[in-house]
Design an enzyme around this catalytic site. Structure first.
Site, PDB file in Angstrom:
ATOM      1  N   GLY A  84      23.256   8.037  40.019  1.00  3.97           N
ATOM      2  CA  GLY A  84      22.658   6.767  39.600  1.00  3.97           C
ATOM      3  C   GLY A  84      21.343   6.576  40.343  1.00  3.97           C
ATOM      4  N   ARG A  85      20.908   5.344  40.440  1.00  6.39           N
ATOM      5  CA  ARG A  85      19.614   5.074  41.082  1.00  6.39           C
ATOM      6  C   ARG A  85      19.582   5.563  42.530  1.00  6.39           C
ATOM      7  NH1 ARG A  85      20.964   0.491  38.694  1.00  6.39           N
ATOM      8  NH2 ARG A  85      21.826   0.014  40.736  1.00  6.39           N
ATOM      9  N   ILE A  86      20.671   5.314  43.282  1.00  9.88           N
ATOM     10  CA  ILE A  86      20.658   5.708  44.701  1.00  9.88           C
ATOM     11  C   ILE A  86      20.706   7.228  44.826  1.00  9.88           C
ATOM     12  CG2 ILE A  86      21.856   5.515  46.925  1.00  9.88           C
ATOM     13  CD1 ILE A  86      22.864   2.734  45.983  1.00  9.88           C
ATOM     14  N   ARG A 117      31.591   4.450  49.241  1.00  7.18           N
ATOM     15  CA  ARG A 117      32.735   3.580  49.487  1.00  7.18           C
ATOM     16  C   ARG A 117      33.876   4.369  50.103  1.00  7.18           C
ATOM     17  NH1 ARG A 117      30.211  -0.281  49.011  1.00  7.18           N
ATOM     18  NH2 ARG A 117      30.484  -2.120  47.727  1.00  7.18           N
ATOM     19  N   HIS A 136      29.275   1.043  57.947  1.00  4.45           N
ATOM     20  CA  HIS A 136      28.907   0.514  56.618  1.00  4.45           C
ATOM     21  C   HIS A 136      27.564  -0.234  56.676  1.00  4.45           C
ATOM     22  CE1 HIS A 136      30.732  -0.719  52.510  1.00  4.45           C
ATOM     23  NE2 HIS A 136      29.413  -0.657  52.440  1.00  4.45           N
ATOM     24  N   ILE A 137      26.531   0.514  57.093  1.00  5.10           N
ATOM     25  CA  ILE A 137      25.200  -0.095  57.238  1.00  5.10           C
ATOM     26  C   ILE A 137      24.196   0.472  56.232  1.00  5.10           C
ATOM     27  CG2 ILE A 137      25.364  -0.781  59.677  1.00  5.10           C
ATOM     28  CD1 ILE A 137      23.826   1.919  60.287  1.00  5.10           C
ATOM     29  N   GLY A 138      24.705   1.072  55.149  1.00  3.86           N
ATOM     30  CA  GLY A 138      23.813   1.738  54.194  1.00  3.86           C
ATOM     31  C   GLY A 138      22.624   0.892  53.783  1.00  3.86           C
ATOM     32  N   GLU A 142      38.502   0.259  56.055  1.00  2.00           N
ATOM     33  CA  GLU A 142      37.556  -0.221  57.069  1.00  2.00           C
ATOM     34  C   GLU A 142      37.706  -1.738  57.237  1.00  2.00           C
ATOM     35  OE1 GLU A 142      34.022   1.220  54.927  1.00  2.00           O
ATOM     36  OE2 GLU A 142      33.436  -0.858  54.662  1.00  2.00           O
ATOM     37  N   ARG A 163      29.133  11.767  35.903  1.00  2.00           N
ATOM     38  CA  ARG A 163      29.986  11.639  34.711  1.00  2.00           C
ATOM     39  C   ARG A 163      29.200  12.074  33.477  1.00  2.00           C
ATOM     40  NH1 ARG A 163      32.247   5.800  34.229  1.00  2.00           N
ATOM     41  NH2 ARG A 163      30.053   5.651  34.697  1.00  2.00           N
TER      42      ARG A 163
HETATM   43  C1  DGY Z   1      26.815  -2.353  48.397  1.00  2.00           C
HETATM   44  O1  DGY Z   1      25.834  -2.997  48.030  1.00  2.00           O
HETATM   45  O2  DGY Z   1      27.714  -2.007  47.623  1.00  2.00           O
HETATM   46  C2  DGY Z   1      26.879  -2.030  49.843  1.00  2.00           C
HETATM   47  O3  DGY Z   1      27.937  -1.221  50.167  1.00  2.00           O
HETATM   48  C3  DGY Z   1      26.912  -3.320  50.640  1.00  2.00           C
HETATM   49  O4  DGY Z   1      26.254  -3.086  51.816  1.00  2.00           O
END
Ligand code: DGY
Length: 329
Positions: free
Chosen positions: A158-160, A241, A288-290, A270, A180
Site C-alpha cells: 500500500g502507500r506505506i 501490527r 509502537h512508534i512507527g 502489546e 493481495r
Molecule cells: C496506525 O496509524 O495504524 C499506527 O499504528 C498508529 O500509530
C-alpha cells in the site's frame, strides 16, 4: 430539536490544537490524563455523545455500539482500524474513519530505522558501550551486514509499503514485493519493485518488511513454516501490527539461528512483551512508534478531528471507511 453543539468524547490525550479545533464545533469531553478507559467506563462516558475520537487502544465492538445508540461517528487516530468492528458500525449507521496518508513517510522512516539498526546491531552495541565492554577497535568487532545492494522484500504494498520501497533506491537495493493484488505498473515503476509470489519473497529477500493490515486473514502470516522458508541470513521487520507475526515462533527462529535478526515495532498483546524477546541480542525492539513524530502525530489527530466534525455536520468525512453507514441514518 436541540441546538446544542454535538458532544464528543476524546478517549486519550491529544494536542491542544486538536482540542481547540474540536471545541470550535463540539462540546468536548477530553481525557488529558491519558488513562485508557475500560470497556464499561468507555460506554458510560459515551452515554450522551454523538462522536467518539479514539485510538488503537480502544475497542469499538458490537457490545459498545449497542450501549450507545445515539453515537454517529467513530474517528480513529490511526490508519489501522482493527480495533473497530466496522461492519457492526455500518449495521448501526455509525460512520467510521481513519487517518491514511499523513503518516506514510514517518512510518516508512521507522521501518528503515529498524532495518538499519538491526543490520548494524546498533541497540546491542550501544548497550555494550554503555556497559563498558568496548576496550578498543578490532577488525572482527560486532560485525553487521550490508543493507546496500541487498534484496528488500515488502509484504503489503500500500502507500506505506511503496514509501519504504522508494527509499531503497538510495541504497541500490533490489526490491521485490508481494501484495493481495499486484499494484499498477506506474506505481511499480515509481517504487522500482518487482511483484513475486509470497513464497518467492520469503526465499529471496535479505530484508523482509511486513506492511499488511491486521485481520483474521493476516493473523500469523509469519509463523514457523514461513520463517523456515527464509534465508538463514534474513532480517524480518514488523512495523505494521502485532499478530501478523507469531511472536513465539519468531523467538524460536531467532534463538536457533533460523534467521539472522528482527526489528519489531509491534507485538502480540502489546504492551506486554513475550519475555523471550528480552533475552535476545538479535532483535531490535521499539514501542509502537512507527508514526510517532510530533508533526505526524499532530497531523493524525487533526485529520481525525476533521473527520469527526465533518460527520457531525452531516457531510461525508474525508476518510470514511463505511460509506454505507450514511444511508442507514
Ligand atoms: C496506525 O496509524 O495504524 C499506527 O499504528 C498508529 O500509530
Amino acid at each position: 430539536m436541540t441546538n446544542r453543539k454535538p458532544r464528543v468524547l476524546v478517549t486519550r490525550e491529544v494536542f491542544d490544537e486538536t482540542l481547540d479545533y474540536l471545541r470550535q464545533h463540539c462540546e468536548v469531553l477530553a481525557n488529558q490524563d491519558d488513562v485508557p478507559y475500560a470497556p464499561d467506563a468507555l460506554a458510560a462516558k459515551l452515554a450522551d455523545c454523538e462522536g467518539l475520537m479514539c485510538c488503537l487502544t480502544d475497542r469499538v465492538d458490537a457490545a459498545l455500539l449497542a450501549a450507545v445508540p445515539q453515537l454517529k461517528v467513530v474517528a480513529n487516530i490511526a490508519v489501522g482500524y482493527n480495533n473497530i468492528d466496522v461492519p457492526a458500525c455500518t449495521a448501526r449507521g455509525v460512520m467510521a474513519t481513519n487517518t491514511p496518508g499523513v503518516l506514510d513517510d514517518s512510518t516508512a522512516d521507522l521501518a528503515w530505522t529498524l532495518m538499519l539498526g538491526t543490520a548494524r546491531r546498533l541497540p546491542e552495541v550501544e548497550r555494550r558501550i554503555r556497559a563498558g565492554e568496548w576496550t578498543g577497535w578490532r577488525l572482527k568487532q560486532w560485525l553487521g551486514v550490508d543493507v546496500h545492494h541487498a534484496t528488500l522484500g515488502i509484504v503489503g504494498m500500500g502507500r506505506i509499503g511503496q514509501a519504504i520501497a522508494r527509499r531503497a533506491a538510495g541504497f541500490d537495493m533490489k526490491v521485490i514485493y508481494h501484495n493481495r493484488n499486484r499494484i499498477a505498473p506506474e506505481l511499480e515503476r515509481k517504487a522500482n519493485a518487482t511483484y513475486v509470489s509470497f513464497d518467492d519473497l520469503l526465499a529471496q529477500a535479505d530484508f523482509i518488511v511486513l506492511q499488511v493490515p491486521y485481520s483474521p486473514q493476516t493473523h500469523h502470516l509469519i509463523g514457523a513454516p514461513q520463517l523456515a522458508k527464509m534465508k538463514p541470513t534474513a532480517i524480518l521487520i514488523n512495523s505494521t501490527r502485532g499478530g501478523v507475526v507469531d511472536d513465539a515462533a519468531l523467538i524460536g527462529a531467532l534463538k536457533n539461528g533460523m534467521i539472522r535478526g528482527a526489528g519489531l515495532d509491534v507485538f502480540e498483546n502489546e504492551p506486554k512483551l513475550n519475555p523471550g524477546f528480552l533475552e535476545l541480542d538479535n532483535v531490535v525492539l521499539a514501542p509502537h512508534i512507527g508514526s510517532s513524530t510530533e508533526a505526524t502525530r499532530k497531523a493524525m489527530a487533526m485529520l481525525a478531528a476533521q473527520n469527526l466534525v465533518a460527520a457531525l455536520r452531516g457531510e461525508a468525512p474525508p476518510n470514511l471507511l463505511n460509506p454505507e453507514a450514511r444511508s442507514r441514518r
